[in-house]
Each structure stands twice: as structure tokens, then as C-alpha cells.
Scaffold this active site. Structure first.
Site, PDB file in Angstrom:
ATOM      1  N   GLU A   1       0.820  -1.206   0.000  1.00  0.00           N
ATOM      2  CA  GLU A   1       0.000   0.000   0.000  1.00  0.00           C
ATOM      3  C   GLU A   1       0.855   1.257   0.000  1.00  0.00           C
ATOM      4  O   GLU A   1       0.529   2.251  -0.667  1.00  0.00           O
ATOM      5  CB  GLU A   1      -0.943   0.005   1.217  1.00  0.00           C
ATOM      6  CG  GLU A   1      -1.966  -1.110   1.248  1.00  0.00           C
ATOM      7  CD  GLU A   1      -3.067  -0.959   0.210  1.00  0.00           C
ATOM      8  OE1 GLU A   1      -3.078   0.056  -0.514  1.00  0.00           O
ATOM      9  OE2 GLU A   1      -3.920  -1.858   0.120  1.00  0.00           O
TER      10      GLU A   1
ATOM     11  N   ARG B   1       0.593   3.781  -3.263  1.00  0.00           N
ATOM     12  CA  ARG B   1      -0.061   5.056  -2.970  1.00  0.00           C
ATOM     13  C   ARG B   1       0.937   6.186  -2.758  1.00  0.00           C
ATOM     14  O   ARG B   1       0.829   7.246  -3.378  1.00  0.00           O
ATOM     15  CB  ARG B   1      -0.968   4.924  -1.746  1.00  0.00           C
ATOM     16  CG  ARG B   1      -2.050   3.877  -1.881  1.00  0.00           C
ATOM     17  CD  ARG B   1      -3.086   4.007  -0.782  1.00  0.00           C
ATOM     18  NE  ARG B   1      -3.889   2.799  -0.642  1.00  0.00           N
ATOM     19  CZ  ARG B   1      -5.122   2.771  -0.141  1.00  0.00           C
ATOM     20  NH1 ARG B   1      -5.700   3.873   0.270  1.00  0.00           N
ATOM     21  NH2 ARG B   1      -5.780   1.626  -0.025  1.00  0.00           N
TER      22      ARG B   1
ATOM     23  N   ASP C   1      -5.346 -10.054  -7.973  1.00  0.00           N
ATOM     24  CA  ASP C   1      -5.678  -9.191  -9.097  1.00  0.00           C
ATOM     25  C   ASP C   1      -4.508  -8.533  -9.812  1.00  0.00           C
ATOM     26  O   ASP C   1      -4.276  -8.740 -11.005  1.00  0.00           O
ATOM     27  CB  ASP C   1      -6.687  -8.125  -8.649  1.00  0.00           C
ATOM     28  CG  ASP C   1      -6.265  -7.380  -7.384  1.00  0.00           C
ATOM     29  OD1 ASP C   1      -5.226  -7.733  -6.788  1.00  0.00           O
ATOM     30  OD2 ASP C   1      -6.988  -6.450  -6.980  1.00  0.00           O
TER      31      ASP C   1
ATOM     32  N   GLU D   1     -12.388   0.348  -9.857  1.00  0.00           N
ATOM     33  CA  GLU D   1     -12.054  -0.602 -10.921  1.00  0.00           C
ATOM     34  C   GLU D   1     -13.002  -0.537 -12.120  1.00  0.00           C
ATOM     35  O   GLU D   1     -12.559  -0.658 -13.274  1.00  0.00           O
ATOM     36  CB  GLU D   1     -12.023  -2.032 -10.362  1.00  0.00           C
ATOM     37  CG  GLU D   1     -10.843  -2.315  -9.459  1.00  0.00           C
ATOM     38  CD  GLU D   1     -11.015  -1.736  -8.057  1.00  0.00           C
ATOM     39  OE1 GLU D   1     -10.002  -1.527  -7.360  1.00  0.00           O
ATOM     40  OE2 GLU D   1     -12.181  -1.478  -7.657  1.00  0.00           O
TER      41      GLU D   1
ATOM     42  N   THR E   1      -1.325   0.706 -10.262  1.00  0.00           N
ATOM     43  CA  THR E   1      -2.602   0.154  -9.807  1.00  0.00           C
ATOM     44  C   THR E   1      -3.374   1.111  -8.919  1.00  0.00           C
ATOM     45  O   THR E   1      -4.509   0.841  -8.557  1.00  0.00           O
ATOM     46  CB  THR E   1      -2.370  -1.194  -9.091  1.00  0.00           C
ATOM     47  OG1 THR E   1      -3.589  -1.929  -9.017  1.00  0.00           O
ATOM     48  CG2 THR E   1      -1.800  -0.976  -7.691  1.00  0.00           C
TER      49      THR E   1
END
Length: 653
Positions: free
Chosen positions: A212, A216, A361, A534, A622
Site C-alpha cells: 500500500e 499510494r 488481481d 475498478e 494500480t
């Protein structure tokens, strides 16, 4: 690598921008034409008017709500004298004009606060709709800045912030930074930049998520560095000009963070640990699953660390990230489908659970994006992507009953186990990613003209369209028009193979008893909506690549649902939902950073001209942070080769 500034960028002369750049007391929400009732135009006009009764009265970031005494905001609506008097007058007028006579119109919710233009398709004002997205962003960000500035979490209903680390990580500020740059929100970028320069520090004794924090924070800083250098007219700030003291602020912060995160790779196998203590420079195994890391999380660091290597010349960043891909591939995953856990100690998969939802994913997403990031020169990753997509077709794709929607299921017990007809909302990254892989980012029409179009390309685009249709159905199924976190489907037993004939309905009948609704099911524990990106992400890719206007229209309808059902009372921004299956929905009192970093960014780009961040020139991580594509060199190149794998033939089955 240098790119030209796109012809269609956010307006620099719009009065909104002038006001926003010079007056903190304004909200920077563009005023549209007045309605018949004299209210400010724009979907958030009513919210803004309630929140800012005197728009010039106070500076932008204030401890107390605009125009309300401290105790007024939390007083129940029925106890407010002015409101009660207004309601009585309205009721009297309704009675006088027959407002209480029986009507046959249904489906009108008191939560549908905003008025919408009836224009659609090519006649719609898409730049005007884009401005509505800017309004939603500025309202969200300004509420955060007013009540929780510098905090990592924001709870818009209770108007409170919370830190994830002792001194904060800038979780919301950094994640939202490149969206503000793209929207040309100069004053907000300047305020964020000041905080990053003067307050943000990673010298903290704190464990953080490797994944994360990389996607981010590191991704956000790298993207801000890229945009501020390649698109200097966007949110122009003199402090980051060439030769200015703050020219490399974002890169310097990114380098500091990367140096702390890269120790996650100090495992026996090279597979990164799940967490890092950023103050002590120590990697930390996960506290469950025997210390195993999520497969998706370990293989969704590569775009960031490879770009970091390109910018700094530090090959270690490249080598560490690339080593993970070699270790994963050496496990020889059957059909290119990977179990969702992998051990940093041994480098081997743990368990057999295979899915394209959580923990699986973005492994697949970063296969094709690593290929695109280095200008389609690392064919290893294209080969791995092609194998995986074929594995998805062979083992995970099936069709629903009775209507024939295309879904990607899960194999919790491995490829020999039963197919679970379940799709996390996260799986809806897949339609857009498939389309991106087919064309490399150019339009489908252009790709077909190049003479290299194949039957496989056509089949992949068909699959992308069908999955996009299913993901949209997940939104249409819910009362609020906002998809649940997880959706289940009704399928045949045994499941139909990917080759089976099927034809889903082209439209979704609004009748609550419509036949198509029998295909979908949402469990009570899964009705929450986290404002995830998404589906709009895939709509963005599908619009850019196919040019089919319906994907823009679906996005607009989705955006309206977010505005109608996630808006906090009294203009308090927007919150995720605990229950999106009923009206009024149940608020969750949380604004995820990806609402600003991803969801609203993709809406903005969906309604923008196609030459704003062209898909054949950039690659999005992502977390929707755009990076430039670049060429390999003598130092930065694919440093491993795939081991030969046994080929399974029909005779072996």
C-alpha cells in the site's frame, strides 16, 4: 523522455481558476448557468450553497463549518426552526396545488438531490460533465482539508481525522496530489506541496504495508514528479521550475521512501515481506498465513521501483523488483494462474487458492503493464500475460443462468477444485486491462489498420466487452446504482466452458422482477460500497480504445449515483457506504484515499479529450498514478530468462 502538452488541458483562463489561485475564501467550484429557480448550476450547486452561505466570509481551511454556529450542524433537521418553518410553507403549497393527490410515478428518492441534464451521447457536454467531477473532487478535498488536514484518514460524517503513523504519512494528501495537478487546482497543489516540504517525514518507528505504501505514497510522489516536469502548465508553481529550490522535492521524498521500502526485499528468496518498519529499515513478515506475503502485493511493486531506477540510475531498485518476477515464474504456475500467497522464506506458493480478486488481481495487471512501461521491449512479460489470459479463459470464465452474462470465477481449492461463481468488485479491472493489452493503448480502429490484427485480438476484445457488461450489471443490480463489494452469480452445474454459446441481454430492464436479475446475487455481508475505482477505470480504457459512447454514458450514470447516494449531509463531502442495497443507503463514515486518487481521476479522464494522458505514452500504476513509458538501456534491462516448462497436451489429460 519528453512529451508535448496535450491540446486539450484544463482551462487556464477560466474565472474559476483565477479565483482559485488567488483567493482561499472561494471554493473554486465553477458556476454554471442559473436554473429557473435561480440556483447555482452544477450538480453540487445546492450542496455548495448550503455549505457556503457567504462564500467570501472565511478562509478555505477552517476549523469550524462555514456559516454555522458550533452546535447547529449536529442538530436534527426537525429541530431547526428555519427548516421547520420552510417545510411547513412547502407542505402548505403542495396541498394547495394538489401535491398530495395520488401519482403513478415511482422510484423517486429523496436522496436524489441533484438535477441532471438530459443530454446524452455525442450531444452531451462532456467538458461540462468533467467540471462536475472537479466540483466533486474539490468538495471532497476541501472538507478533508478543513477538518482533517495532515491526517491519513478522514471520516466525513463525523468530521474527524486519524493518523496511521505517529507523524502521519500524508496518505490522502500524497495520493490525491497528481489528481489535483491534472485538474489544474493550483492553490490546493501549493498547499499540499508546502505540507510535503515542511511536515512530511518518514523517520518514524512504524510498521507500514509494503504494497500500500508503494502504490499510494511512492507512486503518488513519482507521478507528481512526472506530471510537474512533463506538463509544467498544469497547476504551475514556480517553486518546482528548473533550477528552483524545490525542483526535485517530489523525487527527493520518493527516494527517501524507496530507500526505506526496498529493505522489504531482504528475504531469503527475494520475495518482499508484507510490511516494513520505515524508521528502522527492517522488513517484517505477515502475522498470518505462516508469514507468507500476498502474491499480488509482491508483484505490484515493479512499475514503481523500475521507474525509480530509471530516474535515479540506482540499478538496485530495478534488480530487487525484477527478482520477484523470476521467483514467481520459477514456481511454474499451471496455466499461468498463481495462488494468492507466496513465502518470502522459500519463494514457493502457499495454498492453492486462485482468483483475480483480492490478493491475486494486480499480479496479472502488472504483467502487461511492465511490458508496456518499457515500450514493449520486454517480451517476457507479454508472454506471461498471454499465458495467464488463456488460463483465465480455460479455468475461470463461465456464463450465468438464465441470461448468459460472462464472469470470471474463483478456484479456492486449485484448478482441480470447484469453480466458485463470485466476483469481487476488484475483478472489474480486467475488461480495461484486456483491451489495453490488445492494442497497447492505441484505438481499436487504429490497431486494425496496422495489418497485425489477429483472431486472438478480436476474441480478447469480445471478452473485454462482455466482462465490462457484467461489471456494469453489478451496478445496475443494486438499489443505489452502486455495486456491492462482492457479487455472486447463478451458474450451471457443471459450469459452462468458455467455448459455450451465450448471449446476455444488451440492456438492463429496470423492472425489479426482470429476468436478468436472477443471474445476480449479493450476500448480506457484501452490500458495502467503498467507492472503488475498478469499473470506472475499465470504462475509461474501453472508451479510449473502442470509442463506443455507451462507456462514457455508463460512467456518467455511475457518477450521478455516487453524487446522489454518497454525499454527506450539509455539503460534507462524500463517504463510502455500509449498505448500498437500499435507499437511503447506510453511510460508512470513511473516505478512502483512492476516491480522490483513482475514482474521481478516472471519471475526469473518461470525460476528457483523448489526448490528455494518451494511453500509448503513459502507464498507470494500480493506484491510477501515471508514469511515462521509457526505453531500456545497457544497465536497465530484463535480467532473467524463463525456465523451460513442460507443455501439457490434450493426450496428457
Amino acid at each position: 523522455m519528453s512529451f508535448a502538452v496535450p491540446r486539450n488541458t484544463p482551462s487556464f483562463s477560466n474565472p474559476q481558476r483565477v479565483v482559485e489561485d488567488h483567493i482561499w475564501g472561494k471554493t473554486a467550484v465553477a458556476r454554471g448557468p442559473t436554473s429557473r429557480g435561480g440556483h447555482v448550476g452544477g450538480i453540487l450547486g445546492g450542496v455548495q450553497d448550503r455549505l457556503f452561505e457567504n462564500r467570501n466570509a472565511l478562509p478555505m481551511y477552517k476549523d469550524k463549518p462555514y456559516a454555522y454556529p458550533p452546535s447547529y450542524r449536529h442538530r436534527p433537521l426537525w429541530r431547526r426552526k428555519r427548516t421547520l418553518g420552510f417545510v411547513l410553507v412547502v407542505l402548505s403549497l403542495l396541498y394547495f396545488f394538489g401535491g398530495f393527490q395520488q401519482h403513478h410515478e415511482t422510484g423517486v428518492s429523496p436522496w436524489n438531490k441533484f438535477t441532471w441534464s438530459s443530454e446524452s451521447g455525442k450531444t452531451a457536454d462532456w467538458l461540462g460533465r468533467r467540471e462536475r467531477v472537479v466540483e466533486a473532487f474539490t468538495l471532497s478535498f476541501d472538507e478533508y482539508a478543513r477538518y482533517a488536514w495532515g491526517y491519513d484518514e478522514f471520516h466525513p460524517v463525523s468530521r474527524k481525522g486519524k493518523q496511521m503513523t505517529p507523524k502521519g504519512m500524508g496518505w490522502i494528501i500524497v495520493d490525491a496530489l497528481d489528481t489535483m495537478i491534472l485538474m489544474n487546482l493550483t492553490s490546493r497543489v501549493s498547499h499540499a506541496r508546502e505540507w510535503i516540504s515542511n511536515t512530511l517525514t518518514y523517520d518514524q518507528d512504524q510498521d507500514v504495508s509494503t504494497f500500500e505504501t508503494t502504490i499510494r505514497m511512492l507512486g503518488g510522489l513519482l507521478s507528481a514528479h512526472y506530471l510537474s516536469n512533463e506538463y509544467p502548465e498544469l497547476a504551475a508553481i514556480s517553486d518546482d521550475d528548473t533550477g528552483a529550490p524545490g525542483e526535485d522535492l517530489y523525487l527527493e521524498k520518493a527516494r527517501d521512501l524507496a530507500d526505506r521500502l526496498v529493505v522489504a526485499f531482504d528475504s531469503p528468496s527475494g520475495v518482499p515481506y508484507a510490511s516494513v518498519n520505515i524508521g528502522k529499515y527492517v522488513g517484517i513478515p505477515a502475522h498470518d498465513e505462516g508469514g507468507s506475503s500476498s502474491t499480488a502485493e509482491t508483484t505490484t511493486l515493479q512499475l514503481e521501483f523500475k521507474y525509480m531506477a530509471k530516474l535515479t540510475g540506482e540499478k538496485e531498485f530495478w534488480d530487487r523488483a525484477e527478482k520477484v518476477m523470476e521467483v514467481v515464474d520459477n514456481n511454474a504456475p499451471e496455466a499461468g494462474l498463481v495462488p494468492i500467497y507466496i513465502s518470502p522464506k522459500t519463494g514457493e506458493f502457499r495454498g492453492q487458492n486462485i482468483r483475480l480478486g483480492s490478493r491475486g488481481d494486480s499480479y496479472y495487471e502488472y504483467l502487461i503493464k511492465q511490458y508496456l512501461q518499457t515500450n514493449e521491449k520486454e517480451s517476457t512479460y507479454l508472454e506471461m500475460w498471454d499465458e495467464s489470459l488463456q488460463g483465465v479463459r480455460d479455468h475461470l470464465v463461465t456464463y450465468t443462468e438464465p441470461s448468459g452474462f460472462t464472469i470470471i470465477g474463483e478456484r479456492p481449492s486449485g484448478l482441480e477444485g470447484a469453480l466458485l461463481p463470485k466476483m469481487d468488485h476488484l475483478v472489474c479491472f480486467m475488461p480495461g486491462t484486456i483491451a489495453l493489452a490488445v492494442t497497447g493503448g492505441i484505438s481499436e480502429a487504429e490497431a486494425k489498420k496496422r495489418g497485425t490484427w489477429t483472431a486472438k485480438n478480436a476474441a480478447d476484445m469480445k471478452l473485454a466487452r462482455e466482462l465490462m457488461h457484467t461489471c456494469w450489471g453489478m451496478y445496475k443490480y443494486m438499489a443505489t446504482g452502486l455495486a456491492a463489494e462482492i457479487t455472486y452469480f447463478n451458474i450451471a452445474d457443471p459450469p459452462l466452458p468458455e467455448s459455450a454459446p451465450h448471449q446476455a441481454p444488451a440492456t438492463f430492464d429496470e423492472d425489479p422482477e426482470a429476468e436478468w436479475r436472477k443471474d445476480f446475487s449479493v450476500h448480506a455481508m457484501d452490500v458495502h460500497n467503498l467507492q472503488r475505482p475498478e469499473t470506472v477505470e475499465s470504462l475509461f480504457y474501453m472508451w479510449r480504445i473502442t470509442g463506443d459512447i455507451k462507456y462514457r454514458e455508463w460512467g456518467w450514470e455511475m457518477f450521478k449515483s455516487f453524487m446522489n447516494y454518497t454525499a454527506v449531509e450539509d455539503g460534507g463531502g462524500f463517504s463510502s457506504l455500509s449498505d448500498a442495497s437500499k435507499i437511503p443507503p447506510v453511510m460508512r463514515d470513511n473516505m478512502e484515499s483512492f476516491w480522490l486518487a483513482e475514482t474521481l481521476k478516472y471519471f475526469y479522464l473518461l470525460f476528457s479529450p483523448n489526448d490528455l494522458l494518451p494511453l500509448d505514452k503513459v502507464v498507470f500504476n494500480t493506484e491510477a498514478h501515471p508514469f511515462p513509458r521509457f526505453d531500456l538501456g545497457p544497465i536497465l534491462t530484463t535480467g532473467w530468462e524463463r525456465k523451460p516448462k513442460p507443455v501439457k497436451t490434450t493426450a496428457d489429460e
